[in-house]
Structure formats: C-alpha cells, structure tokens
Design a protein around this motif. Structure first.
Motif, PDB file in Angstrom:
ATOM      1  N   PRO A 108      27.421  61.952  54.791  1.00 21.03           N
ATOM      2  CA  PRO A 108      26.142  61.725  54.114  1.00 21.03           C
ATOM      3  C   PRO A 108      26.388  61.193  52.701  1.00 21.03           C
ATOM      4  N   ASP A 109      25.423  60.461  52.158  1.00 21.65           N
ATOM      5  CA  ASP A 109      25.611  59.783  50.873  1.00 21.65           C
ATOM      6  C   ASP A 109      26.013  60.729  49.745  1.00 21.65           C
ATOM      7  N   ASP A 110      25.390  61.912  49.678  1.00 18.95           N
ATOM      8  CA  ASP A 110      25.710  62.819  48.572  1.00 18.95           C
ATOM      9  C   ASP A 110      27.159  63.288  48.648  1.00 18.95           C
ATOM     10  N   THR A 152      29.601  61.582  50.054  1.00 18.92           N
ATOM     11  CA  THR A 152      30.469  60.423  49.807  1.00 18.92           C
ATOM     12  C   THR A 152      30.796  60.305  48.327  1.00 18.92           C
ATOM     13  N   ALA A 191      29.942  69.022  54.753  1.00 21.27           N
ATOM     14  CA  ALA A 191      29.616  67.664  55.203  1.00 21.27           C
ATOM     15  C   ALA A 191      30.559  67.161  56.283  1.00 21.27           C
ATOM     16  N   GLU A 213      28.937  66.924  59.408  1.00 20.65           N
ATOM     17  CA  GLU A 213      27.852  65.942  59.445  1.00 20.65           C
ATOM     18  C   GLU A 213      28.375  64.509  59.473  1.00 20.65           C
ATOM     19  N   THR A 214      29.693  64.366  59.432  1.00 15.74           N
ATOM     20  CA  THR A 214      30.291  63.036  59.459  1.00 15.74           C
ATOM     21  C   THR A 214      30.143  62.436  60.852  1.00 15.74           C
ATOM     22  N   ARG A 216      28.163  55.565  61.679  1.00 10.42           N
ATOM     23  CA  ARG A 216      26.919  55.034  61.137  1.00 10.42           C
ATOM     24  C   ARG A 216      27.026  53.514  61.036  1.00 10.42           C
TER      25      ARG A 216
END
Length: 236
Positions: A46-48, A50, A101, A104-105, A108
């Motif tokens: 997720p972006d946060d 990353t 996270a 959650e990887t 994408r």
C-alpha cells in the motif's frame, strides 16, 4: 508377457496423447490470436507503507555492516520479523506498519500495454508486447509439441495446474519451467505460466528468462501481465 508389454505401451501412448490434447485445449482457450489491452503488474505494498519502506531501505543501505551483524545476532524462526531497532531509520510505529503491510502486498497494475498473439503458418503462437511487455518479443508456443522457445532457450516441461496459485493470484492454466546449470557456473532458465483467473475472464501471464555466468547476467527478464479477453480489433 509379450502381449502385456505391448498392451501397456498402447495404454501409455493413448494416455500421453490424451494429456497432450488436454494441454492444447487449455492453451487454445487461454491464448487466442489477437491484440489485447493489458496491464503490467508488480508486487506493491500500500502507498503509505511504500513511503516507510523507502526510508527503511535508505537507512539500512547506509549501514550495511550493522544490518549484517544485527541479522546474524538474532535467532529467528522462519517468517519471524527482525525486532525493531532505531538504526532502521523509521519509528517503532512505522516499523510495525511495515510488518503489517507485508500481508497486504499484492500484484498491482503499474502501466498499460498491448499483448499481441499471432498464429504462425506452422500452427505455433508468437507472443509479443508493447511498452514494458516488449521483453516477450521472440516468445513462441508450439501447440502440438507444447514447447516454448525464447531466443536460444526452450522448455518442453509443460504441466497442467488447475487451479494454479502463483504470485498471490489463482488461475487455471499451464506451466512451463526448465532450469539448467552447466559447470562450472552457467545458469539458463525459462519459465512461463499462462491462464485465466478463477474469478474473472481476464488472462494472466508470468514470464521469466535468465542467462547468467557466475553473478553476471546477460539476460534477466521477469514479467507479470494481465489482459482483457476482448480483441481490440473487434468492433464493439
């Protein structure tokens, strides 16, 4: 006894023929000739997370001796994360988010491209792509012998896997995978997974091609791709 050997040979031949037909049928359902809208996929957090990973990686890269010593000093079970340390360059809360996270990887979409499948005169399929998928150019699939070829690499080791769990996706499809090590230190590897997602009609492809001598790789391609089933040339 002689008749039994002949009978077993016939049964083995018929089984092999049926298996080849099954693979060809799966390939024909999966890889149809046409030009398809596709997306290149990458494993992404997720972006946060990353952003946190970028800080973590920078801090660890600046202290290579420390991280090696720190890892060696820990007695961890498989899959157990390293305990937090301030040298990691992130706060303890941020590090906890990184660990969280990991689950959650997933794959994408990162860019769009075209997947082009062409039927050759000999019945084989030529697979090419645009943009980042251009690494596929030169890949062919022989639907009769179930052989894939890429430049000077080839693989006949094809198997049917239903469903196939790969890279956090579930598909029905085919796998090719051949890896050879030639002494003293030459590695060549070619693998391809193609199929359809079990929950959508989209296609999925994972492609790897490697040639290396020692630590020097002259070729090292790895691509994840998904495509829409409708040929772009078909009128809507």
């Amino acid at each position: 006894m002689k008749h039994l050997i002949v009978l077993l040979s016939v049964v083995a031949f018929l089984h092999g023929t049926a298996e080849a037909q099954d693979k060809t049928a799966i390939l024909n359902r999966t890889m149809k000739a046409g030009t398809f809208e596709a997306s290149i996929l990458e494993m992404r957090m997720p972006d946060d997370a990353t952003a946190i990973m970028a800080k973590f990686s920078q801090a660890v890269a600046a202290k290579p001796d420390w991280i090696q010593t720190y890892v060696a000093s820990q007695r961890l079970n498989p899959g157990e994360p390293l305990p937090y340390h301030e040298n990691m360059g992130v706060t303890e809360r941020e590090y906890a988010r990184l660990i969280e996270a990991k689950a959650e990887t997933k794959l994408r979409p990162v860019s769009n491209c075209n997947l082009i499948v062409t039927s050759n005169a000999d019945g084989s399929l030529a697979v090419t792509g645009s943009g980042g998928a251009a690494v596929l150019n030169g890949l062919t699939i022989d639907s009769e012998t179930m052989t894939i070829r890429y430049k000077d690499l080839s693989s006949t080791d094809c198997s049917v896997v239903i469903p196939k769990r790969t890279a956090l996706v579930s598909i029905n499809g085919l796998d090719w995978n051949t890896e050879k090590v030639t002494p003293p230190s030459t590695l060549t590897a070619l693998s391809l997974t193609v199929g359809r997602y079990t929950d959508t009609t989209h296609g999925f492809l994972e492609f790897r091609a490697t040639k290396a001598v020692g630590r020097a790789a002259s070729m090292n391609h790895h691509l994840y791709l998904q495509w829409k089933p409708k040929d772009r040339r078909t009128k809507r």
